[in-house]
Design an enzyme around this catalytic site. Structure first.
Site, PDB file in Angstrom:
ATOM      1  N   ARG A  57       0.838  -1.188   0.000  1.00 24.95           N
ATOM      2  CA  ARG A  57       0.000   0.000   0.000  1.00 24.95           C
ATOM      3  C   ARG A  57       0.881   1.248   0.000  1.00 24.95           C
ATOM      4  O   ARG A  57       1.955   1.283   0.610  1.00 24.95           O
ATOM      5  CB  ARG A  57      -0.889   0.022   1.239  1.00 24.95           C
ATOM      6  CG  ARG A  57      -1.907   1.162   1.225  1.00 24.95           C
ATOM      7  CD  ARG A  57      -2.524   1.369   2.586  1.00 24.95           C
ATOM      8  NE  ARG A  57      -3.554   2.405   2.538  1.00 24.95           N
ATOM      9  CZ  ARG A  57      -4.103   2.955   3.616  1.00 24.95           C
ATOM     10  NH1 ARG A  57      -3.700   2.579   4.828  1.00 24.95           N
ATOM     11  NH2 ARG A  57      -5.040   3.877   3.497  1.00 24.95           N
ATOM     12  N   HIS A  58       0.410   2.301  -0.668  1.00 23.60           N
ATOM     13  CA  HIS A  58       1.106   3.587  -0.651  1.00 23.60           C
ATOM     14  C   HIS A  58       1.157   4.155   0.764  1.00 23.60           C
ATOM     15  O   HIS A  58       0.354   3.777   1.641  1.00 23.60           O
ATOM     16  CB  HIS A  58       0.400   4.578  -1.583  1.00 23.60           C
ATOM     17  CG  HIS A  58      -1.004   4.892  -1.145  1.00 23.60           C
ATOM     18  ND1 HIS A  58      -1.299   5.819  -0.155  1.00 23.60           N
ATOM     19  CD2 HIS A  58      -2.198   4.386  -1.540  1.00 23.60           C
ATOM     20  CE1 HIS A  58      -2.597   5.876   0.029  1.00 23.60           C
ATOM     21  NE2 HIS A  58      -3.169   5.011  -0.797  1.00 23.60           N
ATOM     22  N   THR A 106      -1.434   9.992   2.817  1.00 22.81           N
ATOM     23  CA  THR A 106      -1.765  11.287   2.233  1.00 22.81           C
ATOM     24  C   THR A 106      -2.522  12.101   3.275  1.00 22.81           C
ATOM     25  O   THR A 106      -2.879  11.594   4.353  1.00 22.81           O
ATOM     26  CB  THR A 106      -2.668  11.127   0.992  1.00 22.81           C
ATOM     27  OG1 THR A 106      -3.967  10.694   1.428  1.00 22.81           O
ATOM     28  CG2 THR A 106      -2.090  10.112   0.009  1.00 22.81           C
ATOM     29  N   ASN A 133      -5.851  10.403   3.884  1.00 28.80           N
ATOM     30  CA  ASN A 133      -5.725   9.264   4.801  1.00 28.80           C
ATOM     31  C   ASN A 133      -5.678   9.749   6.244  1.00 28.80           C
ATOM     32  O   ASN A 133      -6.369   9.216   7.119  1.00 28.80           O
ATOM     33  CB  ASN A 133      -4.446   8.469   4.521  1.00 28.80           C
ATOM     34  CG  ASN A 133      -4.427   7.785   3.183  1.00 28.80           C
ATOM     35  OD1 ASN A 133      -3.379   7.735   2.543  1.00 28.80           O
ATOM     36  ND2 ASN A 133      -5.537   7.234   2.734  1.00 28.80           N
ATOM     37  N   GLN A 181     -10.819   8.152  -0.323  1.00 33.47           N
ATOM     38  CA  GLN A 181      -9.925   8.733  -1.317  1.00 33.47           C
ATOM     39  C   GLN A 181     -10.193   8.252  -2.741  1.00 33.47           C
ATOM     40  O   GLN A 181     -10.291   9.045  -3.673  1.00 33.47           O
ATOM     41  CB  GLN A 181      -8.481   8.419  -0.922  1.00 33.47           C
ATOM     42  CG  GLN A 181      -7.450   9.318  -1.533  1.00 33.47           C
ATOM     43  CD  GLN A 181      -6.174   9.327  -0.703  1.00 33.47           C
ATOM     44  OE1 GLN A 181      -5.518  10.344  -0.605  1.00 33.47           O
ATOM     45  NE2 GLN A 181      -5.818   8.218  -0.098  1.00 33.47           N
ATOM     46  N   GLY A 182     -10.327   6.950  -2.913  1.00 31.19           N
ATOM     47  CA  GLY A 182     -10.651   6.415  -4.221  1.00 31.19           C
ATOM     48  C   GLY A 182      -9.743   6.904  -5.328  1.00 31.19           C
ATOM     49  O   GLY A 182      -8.519   6.842  -5.234  1.00 31.19           O
ATOM     50  N   ARG A 188       0.231   8.878  -5.638  1.00 27.28           N
ATOM     51  CA  ARG A 188       0.674   8.456  -4.308  1.00 27.28           C
ATOM     52  C   ARG A 188       1.399   7.119  -4.356  1.00 27.28           C
ATOM     53  O   ARG A 188       2.263   6.854  -3.518  1.00 27.28           O
ATOM     54  CB  ARG A 188      -0.495   8.434  -3.329  1.00 27.28           C
ATOM     55  CG  ARG A 188      -1.714   7.618  -3.740  1.00 27.28           C
ATOM     56  CD  ARG A 188      -2.865   7.920  -2.776  1.00 27.28           C
ATOM     57  NE  ARG A 188      -4.086   7.173  -3.012  1.00 27.28           N
ATOM     58  CZ  ARG A 188      -5.086   7.574  -3.787  1.00 27.28           C
ATOM     59  NH1 ARG A 188      -4.990   8.724  -4.449  1.00 27.28           N
ATOM     60  NH2 ARG A 188      -6.182   6.840  -3.900  1.00 27.28           N
ATOM     61  N   GLU A 199      -7.021   2.434  -7.178  1.00 25.42           N
ATOM     62  CA  GLU A 199      -7.875   2.241  -6.012  1.00 25.42           C
ATOM     63  C   GLU A 199      -9.332   2.036  -6.406  1.00 25.42           C
ATOM     64  O   GLU A 199      -9.782   2.469  -7.468  1.00 25.42           O
ATOM     65  CB  GLU A 199      -7.754   3.457  -5.077  1.00 25.42           C
ATOM     66  CG  GLU A 199      -8.626   3.444  -3.812  1.00 25.42           C
ATOM     67  CD  GLU A 199      -8.351   2.269  -2.878  1.00 25.42           C
ATOM     68  OE1 GLU A 199      -8.582   1.114  -3.292  1.00 25.42           O
ATOM     69  OE2 GLU A 199      -7.933   2.522  -1.724  1.00 25.42           O
ATOM     70  N   ASP A 243     -13.073   2.708  -6.803  1.00 29.37           N
ATOM     71  CA  ASP A 243     -13.759   3.967  -7.094  1.00 29.37           C
ATOM     72  C   ASP A 243     -14.875   4.190  -6.064  1.00 29.37           C
ATOM     73  O   ASP A 243     -15.822   3.409  -5.987  1.00 29.37           O
ATOM     74  CB  ASP A 243     -14.343   3.895  -8.507  1.00 29.37           C
ATOM     75  CG  ASP A 243     -15.004   5.195  -8.941  1.00 29.37           C
ATOM     76  OD1 ASP A 243     -15.011   6.165  -8.157  1.00 29.37           O
ATOM     77  OD2 ASP A 243     -15.521   5.232 -10.078  1.00 29.37           O
TER      78      ASP A 243
END
Length: 208
Positions: free
Chosen positions: A20-21, A24, A27, A33-34, A69, A90, A92
């Protein structure tokens, strides 16, 4: 957390190491975020720069989603990006992007509770379900398996959850069969027929 060790895949399978990134601002603020293209926070980028993937995984091709990201996360880990894969994007969240789930639950009440009770087929307003996410990811994984090439994929929480729901045959209701540490890599074993299976979980990043 445990360190992972990559083994040369058997003839019929390859390994995809999902990561996972990093964080942000959305987050941090608990916003959905999608597809919103938020960058990493400066703090997250700085912290990540002190780490790398385990030496046993270096040299594997690195794929990222189209959202920056994931690219920023790969670069902060000093990974060379080989490809951008739309299938890694990610889930939607449609018209709910930017909203907080707690606020949506308060606003939508029983309607949202009934939607969440669909588990695997939960669908945000104007968005996509975890089942649909898993289908696009599985197709991408199968294409890798046909080539016989394992890879690292820097992606998103929703994608990783959907992938392991399919691998575990979990309907996404109740607790998942295993706990995923979102700061670690997680291995999927992918067969040429497209079936996916859990591999080693919670493979820790290592300090440089």
């Amino acid at each position: 957390m445990t360190s992972g060790r990559w083994e040369e895949p058997r003839d019929e399978t390859v390994s995809v190491y999902l990561l996972r990134h990093a964080q942000t601002d959305w987050n941090r603020d608990h916003r959905l975020q999608g597809h919103a293209d938020r960058p990493l926070t400066h703090e997250a980028s700085g912290e990540l720069a002190a780490y790398s993937v385990p030496a046993t995984l270096t040299g594997l091709p690195v794929h990222v989603s189209p959202l920056r990201r994931t690219r920023q996360t790969a670069l902060a880990l000093n990974l060379e990006i080989d490809a951008v894969a739309p299938a890694l994007k990610e889930m939607d969240w449609g018209r709910w992007e930017g909203r907080r789930l707690a606020d949506l639950r308060a606003e939508l009440g029983d309607a949202l509770a009934a939607n969440e009770a669909r588990g695997w087929d939960f669908r945000p307003d104007g968005g996509e379900s975890p089942r649909e996410v898993s289908v696009r990811l599985q197709s991408w994984c199968q294409r890798l398996a046909v080539t016989g090439q394992s890879a690292i994929a820097v992606t998103h929480k929703g994608v990783i959850r959907a992938a392991f729901a399919r691998a575990w045959q979990w309907n996404m209701l109740g607790r998942p069969p295993a706990r995923l540490d979102w700061g670690c890599l997680h291995e999927l074993r992918v067969c040429r027929d497209g079936s996916i299976h859990p591999g080693q979980l919670n493979i820790a990043l290592v300090a440089r």
